[in-house]
Design a protein around this motif. Structure first.
Motif, short mmCIF file in Angstrom:
data_model
loop_
_atom_site.label_atom_id
_atom_site.label_comp_id
_atom_site.label_asym_id
_atom_site.label_seq_id
_atom_site.Cartn_x
_atom_site.Cartn_y
_atom_site.Cartn_z
N ALA B 48 0.84 -1.20 0.00
CA ALA B 48 0.00 0.00 0.00
C ALA B 48 0.87 1.25 0.00
O ALA B 48 0.60 2.21 -0.75
N VAL B 49 1.94 1.24 0.81
CA VAL B 49 2.83 2.40 0.86
C VAL B 49 3.44 2.66 -0.51
O VAL B 49 3.49 3.80 -0.99
N GLY B 50 3.90 1.56 -1.15
CA GLY B 50 4.48 1.72 -2.47
C GLY B 50 3.48 2.29 -3.45
O GLY B 50 3.80 3.20 -4.24
N LEU B 79 4.56 15.58 2.27
CA LEU B 79 4.80 14.57 1.24
C LEU B 79 4.95 15.30 -0.08
O LEU B 79 3.99 15.88 -0.59
N ASP B 80 6.17 15.30 -0.62
CA ASP B 80 6.35 15.87 -1.95
C ASP B 80 6.88 14.78 -2.88
O ASP B 80 6.98 13.62 -2.49
N SER B 81 7.24 15.17 -4.09
CA SER B 81 7.59 14.14 -5.06
C SER B 81 8.86 13.40 -4.68
O SER B 81 8.97 12.19 -4.89
N LEU B 82 9.84 14.12 -4.11
CA LEU B 82 11.08 13.45 -3.71
C LEU B 82 10.78 12.39 -2.66
O LEU B 82 11.23 11.24 -2.76
N ALA B 83 10.00 12.79 -1.63
CA ALA B 83 9.64 11.82 -0.60
C ALA B 83 8.85 10.67 -1.20
O ALA B 83 8.99 9.52 -0.78
N ALA B 84 8.01 10.98 -2.19
CA ALA B 84 7.17 9.94 -2.78
C ALA B 84 8.02 8.89 -3.48
O ALA B 84 7.72 7.69 -3.40
N VAL B 85 9.10 9.32 -4.16
CA VAL B 85 9.98 8.34 -4.83
C VAL B 85 10.51 7.35 -3.82
O VAL B 85 10.50 6.13 -4.04
N PHE B 86 10.94 7.89 -2.65
CA PHE B 86 11.55 6.99 -1.67
C PHE B 86 10.48 6.18 -0.93
O PHE B 86 10.76 5.06 -0.48
N GLY B 91 8.16 1.07 0.17
CA GLY B 91 6.99 0.20 0.18
C GLY B 91 7.19 -1.06 -0.63
O GLY B 91 7.01 -2.17 -0.12
N PHE B 92 7.62 -0.91 -1.87
CA PHE B 92 7.69 -2.08 -2.74
C PHE B 92 8.82 -3.01 -2.33
O PHE B 92 8.66 -4.24 -2.34
N ALA B 93 9.97 -2.44 -1.93
CA ALA B 93 11.07 -3.33 -1.52
C ALA B 93 10.71 -4.04 -0.23
O ALA B 93 10.94 -5.24 -0.09
N SER B 94 10.13 -3.30 0.73
CA SER B 94 9.85 -3.94 2.01
C SER B 94 8.75 -4.98 1.86
O SER B 94 8.71 -5.94 2.63
N ALA B 95 7.86 -4.80 0.88
CA ALA B 95 6.81 -5.81 0.68
C ALA B 95 7.44 -7.16 0.36
O ALA B 95 7.09 -8.19 0.96
N GLY B 96 8.41 -7.14 -0.56
CA GLY B 96 9.08 -8.40 -0.90
C GLY B 96 9.83 -8.98 0.27
O GLY B 96 9.79 -10.18 0.54
N ILE B 97 10.53 -8.09 1.01
CA ILE B 97 11.35 -8.57 2.12
C ILE B 97 10.45 -9.14 3.22
O ILE B 97 10.75 -10.16 3.83
N MET B 128 11.37 4.58 9.13
CA MET B 128 11.91 5.00 7.83
C MET B 128 10.88 5.83 7.07
O MET B 128 11.21 6.83 6.43
N LEU B 129 9.62 5.41 7.17
CA LEU B 129 8.56 6.18 6.51
C LEU B 129 8.47 7.58 7.10
O LEU B 129 8.31 8.58 6.38
N MET B 130 8.61 7.67 8.43
CA MET B 130 8.53 8.98 9.07
C MET B 130 9.71 9.87 8.69
O MET B 130 9.58 11.08 8.58
#
Lengths: 221, 670
Positions: B48-50, B79-86, B91-97, B128-130
């Motif tokens: 969801a985060v990703g 939340l701006d675009s730079l933060a959104a990239v990370f 989100g997507f990397a941690s989902a797999g992990i 990390m999200l914060m």
């Protein structure tokens, strides 16, 4: 002296009594009498605070005075006497430096304290400003007592006398600290004495003595 | 007014992670419940985060204020675009992990109490999200330190080993030094106004000197977290110590938060960069990348190899940041956008493939209980899933097309090719040399990756115990497949993602690659113009698949029916067991020889007289002896001097206080 109001003279009298008692404590050899002197000093402090309170009409100083009377004249000396009896401390206190030398050092300290306090006292506009030097001298003399005595219990009395000096400085220079701070300090002192009391029993159980000389092993390597 | 802002969604996600973590405390010892229920839930939150990150990319910045923390000092979030990239990356990397961890932590031998591990793991994710959302220095530091502490406890999960405690301590020490530098950087950036909101820092006009101080402090602080040389020493210690999913999370995601911080400070908060900031970042990045990749090639421990490879990748990222700063300082914004896109893309790519590789080592470790390359080998026959999926990560890590690593490195090199346009004579000459170093690093990274995959998975099994090895379980496979899928996707369809990343570069630089890119087809990647350079990953993939298929068909047709199995020619030596294969040390021997001054080696050569001849080599890091040992000695010497004050007599201690008091009174008298 006629231009000095009566209340200021009374406060100065009390302050002088406190200083005198500080010297008396420095010279006193017996533990129980030391505690009596401490209680007496607390009473003088109570009187001076009361006079400042009456003179300036600040209600929270009445509380301070009552607190002083309750804690420093009644509760703490009582606890200390109990401790002395329960621990069977021998009557004599053993100084590290002999008493006449200590007294001489004390006089030097008073001179230093008065000289240092003079410019600060001139800045202050309160009626009690003259006592600032005395308060500083009391703090230093109490510190000196802590340094020169061997028994743990006399060090606690020295610690408490130091607090008396600080309290005198607070009332004389600024008409007392805010109530919250004062309550906090009073509680700290009480808890401090109780903790130290516990420590005394531990020290005695460990070393069969209350001489802080035994604590010299508490270091690395 | 939309009903649910993206930033609110992310805050809910952070709370959900915390809730999942706390749920772990409810049943701390039930590994099966914690692993099979809570970690998949965490993975779902990660997805969801990703998704929210992807959605928020390019949207207007959103802000929120959380009234927690000290009174009068709420957390400001943005939340701006730079933060959104990370956030997308996280989100997507941690989902797999997390999916992988659901299988990995089911086994009791993973060490630690499962519930506690679950709490630390999800606290780590939430912090990390914060970090990404923080919009004032205060909130940032709180989140940053929470992240450091949570990861410290994760690293020391298996705290019964002294070595692991030592690694954890080293990590914590360097993390704190870094945090101190970051705090000072923020302090400098306030310019004495006392307002720590990022908006105020942005508005503050700093003199060039103080702006440079802020940048250098930030480089030090974030560099310590990311692993820039010489503050990299904790990485090769902490990664092998941590459980594999934690290593994956730290290497794949946490290091990127440091890159995020560096980008945030140097492009967003510290004002207009000076040109030499770029040179400093470039120089540190080059040294880090080169030193990291050389050490990666000579390691014999597979997790240590990957840790050094992470250092190399961080170096490449710093090189990209340096280049972007350089172009930005000279107002060549399109080229700066190109370099910055390469950085962001490499962050995403590295998060995917390095997590994948660390997880693969986790499976190998679990199946064989062995981390040393010298005792592995031939595992592709027992663990085909892990081996083939690791191959995806290895190809991406080696920077080969058509996978993700190639795209970002290619973009970076494209940016280098434009550096002759810089209006500075010295830079014109020196920067191309840097490009050459980057190419060398990429080649050596290929070497390290071949070594990793070849020695672990190919050849013969070096130990008989490896016959018992088993493939990864279903949860593990799902996590690995997800990460491999991301790596492939990033490699094959770079165009559409780069169009989205455009929002982030536009936010930082005011320029992007989108106008030029959108004129071309979606299958083609030509950042500046198709005449200069272009890359069509799908065509490339098609050609590879076609040639493999053709080759296979030809071989089948030509040799059909004439296939026979027989022993290979043994060159006259018939004592050829698995032990006779090339070892990890043997494989990297040429590198050790060529780059001998870079390593600190202790070697033992067999002599003729030895009854039991053996060869041993121990490769150490020069920086220990150049930097850390002298500092430790100095600290010990100063402490010894101070310790002589400690006489043990209370009266003397009181005397110290007393004399200090009198001295202060006399000095401070009005």
């Amino acid at each position: 002296m006629s231009d000095v109001p009566l209340s200021a003279q009374l406060i100065n009298l009390c302050a002088a009594a406190i200083l005198l008692l500080a010297f008396a404590m420095l010279a006193q050899r017996r533990v129980l009498q030391l505690i009596d002197l401490f209680a007496l000093q607390g009473f003088a402090l109570f009187l001076s605070t009361l006079i400042v309170a009456v003179k300036t009409g600040q209600t929270h100083l009445y509380f301070s005075a009552a607190l002083t009377l309750a804690l420093k004249v009644a509760v703490l000396p009582l606890i200390l006497r109990r401790l002395v009896q329960r621990l069977h401390v021998k009557g004599e206190v053993e100084p590290l430096i002999n008493i006449p030398t200590t007294m001489l050092v004390g006089i030097m300290l008073v001179v230093v304290a008065f000289n240092v306090a003079l410019p600060i006292a001139q800045l202050s506009a309160t009626i009690t400003r003259g006592t600032l030097g005395i308060a500083l001298a009391t703090v230093m003399l109490a510190f000196l007592m802590m340094i020169t005595r061997k028994k743990a219990i006399t060090q606690v009395v020295g610690f408490l006398a130091m607090e008396n000096g600080l309290f005198l400085a607070a009332t004389s220079a600024t008409y007392g600290m805010p109530m919250v701070v004062e309550l906090g300090i009073a509680l700290d002192v009480l808890i401090g004495v109780i903790i130290l009391g516990v420590f005394f029993f531990q020290i005695r159980d460990q070393f069969d003595s209350l001489d802080i000389h035994h604590l010299e092993r508490l270091k690395d390597h | 007014m939309p009903s649910l802002l993206s930033i609110d969604a992310l805050l809910i996600a952070a709370c959900a992670w915390l809730a999942v973590g706390l749920a772990g405390l409810a049943a701390p010892r039930q590994a099966r419940f914690v692993a099979a229920t809570l970690f998949p839930a965490g993975a779902f939150v990660g997805l969801a985060v990703g998704g929210v990150g992807l959605f928020a990319l390019g949207g207007d910045p959103q802000t929120a204020v959380l009234a927690i923390g000290l009174p009068e000092l709420p957390f400001h979030l943005r939340l701006d675009s730079l933060a959104a990239v990370f956030a997308l990356l996280l989100g997507f990397a941690s989902a797999g992990i997390s999916l992988y961890a659901a299988g990995y932590f089911r086994h009791q031998d993973a060490g630690g109490v499962p519930g506690l591990l679950c709490l630390q793991y999800h606290l780590f994710l939430a912090s990390m999200l914060m970090v990404l959302l923080a919009d004032d220095a205060y909130a940032f530091m709180v989140a940053w330190e929470t992240m450091a502490l949570a990861s410290f406890f994760l690293v020391t999960t298996d705290h019964k080993h002294g070595e692991i405690r030592r690694a954890g301590f080293l990590y914590l020490l360097i993390a704190h030094v870094g945090a101190l530098a970051i705090l000072l950087a923020f302090g400098v950036m306030t310019g004495g106004s006392g307002d720590y909101r990022f908006a105020a820092l942005r508005a503050q006009e700093l003199s060039p000197f103080w702006a440079s101080m802020a940048f250098l402090l930030a480089l030090l602080g974030f560099g310590a977290k990311a692993g820039l040389v010489p503050l990299h020493v904790w990485l090769p210690e902490a990664h092998p110590a941590a459980p594999s999913p934690v290593s994956a999370l730290m290497s794949g995601v946490m290091l990127k938060t440091a890159i995020y911080g560096l980008l945030r400070v140097s492009f967003d908060l510290a004002g207009t960069p000076l040109w030499w900031w770029g040179v400093v970042a470039l120089a540190f990045g080059l040294v880090t990348a080169f030193f990291g990749v050389l050490n990666a090639t000579v390691q014999s421990d597979m997790k240590r190899l990957l840790a050094w490879s992470s250092i190399e990748n961080i170096g490449l990222l710093a090189v990209g940041i340096g280049l972007a700063l350089l172009f930005h300082a000279y107002r060549m914004e399109t080229l700066a956008a190109l370099a910055l896109t390469a950085v962001l893309y490499h962050c995403l790519a590295h998060a995917g493939f390095k997590s994948l590789l660390f997880l693969a080592t986790g499976s190998v470790l679990h199946a064989t209980k062995e981390r040393s390359l010298g005792r592995l080998g031939g595992l592709i026959r027992r663990m085909p899933w892990v081996a083939w999926l690791a191959l995806v990560g290895v190809i991406a890590g080696a920077g080969l097309p058509p996978l993700s690593g190639f795209v970002s490195e290619w973009l970076l090199l494209q940016a280098f090719l434009f550096s002759p346009g810089l209006p500075h004579a010295w830079l014109n000459m020196v920067v191309p040399v840097a490009a050459a170093v980057v190419v060398l690093v990429a080649a050596l990274a290929g070497f390290a990756m071949v070594k990793f995959h070849g020695i672990v998975f190919l050849g013969q099994m070096r130990e008989p115990a490896l016959q018992e090895a088993h493939d990864a379980g279903p949860w593990e496979k799902t996590g690995l497949v997800w990460l491999a899928f991301l790596t492939l996707l990033l490699g094959v369809l770079p165009g559409s993602l780069i169009l989205r990343l455009d929002a982030a570069t536009r936010q930082l630089l005011g320029a992007g690659l989108a106008e030029r890119m959108s004129e071309q087809g979606w299958w083609m990647l030509a950042p500046i113009s198709p005449e200069r350079a272009s890359y069509e990953p799908l065509v490339f993939l098609g050609i590879i698949l076609l040639s493999v298929w053709l080759g296979r068909g030809l071989v089948k047709r030509l040799y059909h029916g004439r296939l026979r199995r027989s022993p290979a020619w043994d060159c006259g030596y018939h004592f050829q067991g698995p032990r006779a294969q090339d070892t990890a040390e043997g494989f990297s021997q040429p590198i050790r020889r060529i780059f001998e001054p870079v390593f600190r080696m202790e070697r033992h050569f067999p002599s003729i007289r030895d009854r039991e001849p053996y060869y041993a080599v121990k490769v150490e890091d020069h920086f220990w002896y150049w930097l850390y040992v002298p500092i430790a000695r100095l600290a010990a010497r100063i402490s010894a001097l101070v310790a002589s004050l400690q006489g043990g007599r209370i009266a003397v201690y009181l005397m110290y206080s007393f004399l200090t008091l009198i001295l202060l009174i006399l000095v401070a008298r009005p």
